[in-house]
Scaffold this motif. Structure first.
Motif, PDB file in Angstrom:
ATOM      1  N   MET A   1       0.805  -1.229   0.000  1.00  0.00           N
ATOM      2  CA  MET A   1       0.000   0.000   0.000  1.00  0.00           C
ATOM      3  C   MET A   1       0.833   1.272   0.000  1.00  0.00           C
ATOM      4  O   MET A   1       0.436   2.279  -0.574  1.00  0.00           O
TER       5      MET A   1
ATOM      6  N   CYS B   1      -7.464  -6.740   4.614  1.00  0.00           N
ATOM      7  CA  CYS B   1      -7.569  -5.846   5.759  1.00  0.00           C
ATOM      8  C   CYS B   1      -7.901  -4.443   5.276  1.00  0.00           C
ATOM      9  O   CYS B   1      -7.528  -4.046   4.177  1.00  0.00           O
TER      10      CYS B   1
ATOM     11  N   HIS C   1      -6.938  -1.717   6.952  1.00  0.00           N
ATOM     12  CA  HIS C   1      -6.128  -0.779   7.731  1.00  0.00           C
ATOM     13  C   HIS C   1      -5.125   0.060   6.947  1.00  0.00           C
ATOM     14  O   HIS C   1      -4.596   1.030   7.476  1.00  0.00           O
ATOM     15  N   LYS C   2      -4.770  -0.348   5.759  1.00  0.00           N
ATOM     16  CA  LYS C   2      -3.925   0.478   4.877  1.00  0.00           C
ATOM     17  C   LYS C   2      -2.543   0.816   5.437  1.00  0.00           C
ATOM     18  O   LYS C   2      -2.041   1.937   5.240  1.00  0.00           O
ATOM     19  N   CYS C   3      -1.943  -0.102   6.147  1.00  0.00           N
ATOM     20  CA  CYS C   3      -0.570   0.139   6.631  1.00  0.00           C
ATOM     21  C   CYS C   3       0.372   0.202   5.423  1.00  0.00           C
ATOM     22  O   CYS C   3       0.296  -0.647   4.523  1.00  0.00           O
TER      23      CYS C   3
ATOM     24  N   TYR D   1       3.378  -0.548   4.788  1.00  0.00           N
ATOM     25  CA  TYR D   1       4.312  -1.641   4.511  1.00  0.00           C
ATOM     26  C   TYR D   1       3.608  -2.950   4.164  1.00  0.00           C
ATOM     27  O   TYR D   1       4.262  -3.962   3.933  1.00  0.00           O
ATOM     28  N   CYS D   2       2.281  -2.936   4.090  1.00  0.00           N
ATOM     29  CA  CYS D   2       1.529  -4.196   4.005  1.00  0.00           C
ATOM     30  C   CYS D   2       0.910  -4.391   2.624  1.00  0.00           C
ATOM     31  O   CYS D   2       0.541  -3.434   1.953  1.00  0.00           O
TER      32      CYS D   2
ATOM     33  N   LEU E   1      -1.844  -6.466   2.195  1.00  0.00           N
ATOM     34  CA  LEU E   1      -3.121  -7.154   2.408  1.00  0.00           C
ATOM     35  C   LEU E   1      -4.341  -6.260   2.188  1.00  0.00           C
ATOM     36  O   LEU E   1      -5.437  -6.571   2.652  1.00  0.00           O
TER      37      LEU E   1
ATOM     38  N   ASP F   1      -7.081  -8.597   9.931  1.00  0.00           N
ATOM     39  CA  ASP F   1      -7.304  -8.017  11.260  1.00  0.00           C
ATOM     40  C   ASP F   1      -8.790  -8.184  11.532  1.00  0.00           C
ATOM     41  O   ASP F   1      -9.612  -7.365  11.128  1.00  0.00           O
TER      42      ASP F   1
ATOM     43  N   LYS G   1      -4.753  -4.547  15.381  1.00  0.00           N
ATOM     44  CA  LYS G   1      -4.333  -3.159  15.614  1.00  0.00           C
ATOM     45  C   LYS G   1      -5.578  -2.285  15.775  1.00  0.00           C
ATOM     46  O   LYS G   1      -5.502  -1.074  15.624  1.00  0.00           O
TER      47      LYS G   1
HETATM   48  S1  SF4 Z   1      -0.224  -4.763   8.703  1.00  0.00           S
HETATM   49 FE1  SF4 Z   1      -1.927  -5.798   9.681  1.00  0.00          FE
HETATM   50  S2  SF4 Z   1      -3.260  -4.146  10.355  1.00  0.00           S
HETATM   51 FE2  SF4 Z   1      -1.903  -3.259   8.829  1.00  0.00          FE
HETATM   52  S3  SF4 Z   1      -3.002  -3.465   6.866  1.00  0.00           S
HETATM   53 FE3  SF4 Z   1      -1.717  -5.289   7.076  1.00  0.00          FE
HETATM   54  S4  SF4 Z   1      -3.042  -6.825   8.030  1.00  0.00           S
HETATM   55 FE4  SF4 Z   1      -3.980  -4.823   8.339  1.00  0.00          FE
END
Ligand code: SF4
Length: 434
Positions: free
Chosen positions: A62, A141, A143-145, A147-148, A150, A187, A218
């Motif tokens: 993301m 997920c 959450h839009k982190c 580094y992720c 997903l 999550d 989170k």
């Molecule tokens: S790191 Fe965890 S909380 Fe953040 S977007 Fe990815 S799955 Fe979701």
């Protein structure tokens, strides 16, 4: 539930055709920010949905994307019919999709065997994680982190009743595993309580003897769990971070304060809470923000353990694409650039050992000011780092307890059995192909 605007919602015919599961779908859809008409699909529609409707068009890391929309929602049911291999081969033959994703889309991935530190694990000598069964209920997920990877699509099952029934058989067959992590591909509280599955799972674990669910999150979204009959058998582990990281790099998760408040609510309802500082991104004022977060943790909650894990698993160039570089502490960034470590050298890349050790020791000192005897462990770290810090941590790579390990039961301070040896003793084959 989270305020979501998914670009599309899909529901498998097994969801639409069952009144209880359809009600779950309808509750989630009714709670969306804007109305969306769910598309009901059969297996045969999947190749078209993947290719022509671009199901996975918004998937990717993301932090590397210009825009990150809310995930498309896909609702399906787990299948326990023994046809996994044949069906996954069919879908991967029809569509450009990985076997893992095909397995999830078709409902054949309720859990996976994590072969950590056993024969065949390529990272066997480089990370300390324990072999165990890992639970899945969703993939994706909101959450839009940064580094992720997903985001883009959130696939959720709805048949928690059948999931629990089959999990009961798995638990019985593996008496050495005491805790069950949900999960590392999603999550799960985000769609609750409308989805109505996580509460059923928590209450089902509440009927067990000495077996525990670990929810990894989170999220700020915990108010709805207060009245569930959990019987002390659910542990909730919050991944938390300092204020800047929580706002700028993990923008849809709760802030540091919101996550700790969510943990306080859970603790007041009798759940055991614990924390992971994972991943620790060394932003410019990481020391002050770590201290403030740790102070807040102990002002509001009483965790039974805390785990630490530095940002890792990539080289420095990849990290710079994924994270806002201007936020990073020049000391840590320059050390990473100078070291030039890549994941083929060690999974703990890009920050060298000296940087990671300094960060861990700061966190440890701050935790010890509040809780001199609290178990503190390094999560997903190398054996080398464990050896270096084991005197300060007061435990070793093979006896520490951590946020989600298969024997990290509530309040346990130290493992009594070797985690790589007891797990190897359990049968496993059949459960991966159910
Ligand atoms: S790191 Fe965890 S909380 Fe953040 S977007 Fe990815 S799955 Fe979701």
């Amino acid at each position: 539930m989270y305020p979501l605007k998914p670009p599309a919602v899909y529901a498998h015919e097994s969801v639409a055709g069952n009144p209880q599961y359809r009600a779950r779908l309808e509750r989630v859809v009714a709670a969306l920010e804007e109305p969306v008409e769910p598309v009901i699909y059969a297996d045969d529609d999947l190749p078209r949905i993947i290719a022509q409707e671009n199901l996975f068009e918004n998937c990717g890391i993301m932090g590397e994307m210009d825009e990150v929309p809310d995930p498309k929602l896909v609702f399906n049911t787990f299948r326990f019919d023994g046809r996994r291999k044949e069906r996954v081969e069919w879908l991967t033959g029809q569509a450009q999709i990985s076997p893992e994703l095909a397995t999830t889309l078709l409902g054949y991935r309720p859990w996976t065997w994590a072969n950590y530190n056993l024969e065949g694990d390529p990272a066997r000598h480089d990370k300390v994680c324990r072999p165990c069964w890992r639970m899945h209920f969703q993939r994706g997920c909101a959450h839009k982190c940064s580094y992720c990877g997903l985001g883009g699509v959130l696939i959720s099952a709805v048949n928690s009743d059948e999931w629990c029934d089959n999990l009961g058989r798995l638990i019985q067959a593996h008496p050495w595993q005491e805790t069950y992590l949900l999960e590392d591909d999603a999550d799960v509280p985000g769609l609750e309580p409308e989805l109505g599955c996580l509460g059923e799972i928590i209450e089902w674990f509440g009927t067990l003897q000495d077996r525990y669910l670990i929810i990894h999150t989170k999220s700020w979204n915990s108010a709805w769990i207060s009245d569930l009959r959990h019987s002390g058998n659910t542990i909730i582990v919050w991944s938390i971070s300092g204020d800047t990281q929580s706002r700028e790099i993990e923008p849809v998760c709760g802030t540091t304060g919101e996550r700790i408040e969510a943990a306080r609510v859970a603790q007041d309802a009798g759940y055991q809470v614990r924390y992971k500082f994972k991943p620790i991104v060394p932003v410019c004022n990481w020391r002050e923000e770590a201290t403030a977060a740790i102070d807040l943790v102990f002002e509001n909650t009483s965790p039974d353990l805390i785990s630490l894990c530095m940002y890792m698993w990539q080289d420095v160039a990849t990290m710079k694409r994924r994270l806002p570089v201007e936020l990073l502490d020049p000391w840590a960034l320059e050390a990473a650039e100078e070291a030039g470590i890549t994941p083929s050298d060690t999974r703990t890349a890009p920050f060298p050992d000296d940087v990671r050790a300094e960060v861990y020791l700061h966190y440890l000192r701050e935790i010890r000011r509040h809780a001199p005897d609290l178990p503190v462990s390094l999560s997903t770290e190398s054996f080398t780092m464990w050896k270096r810090l084991e005197a300060e941590l007061g435990c070793t790579a093979t006896n520490y307890v951590c946020g989600c390990g298969p024997n990290s039961t509530p309040g346990r301070a130290c493992l009594t059995q070797h985690p790589f040896k007891i797990a190897a003793a359990g049968p496993q084959g059949d459960f991966n192909s159910m």
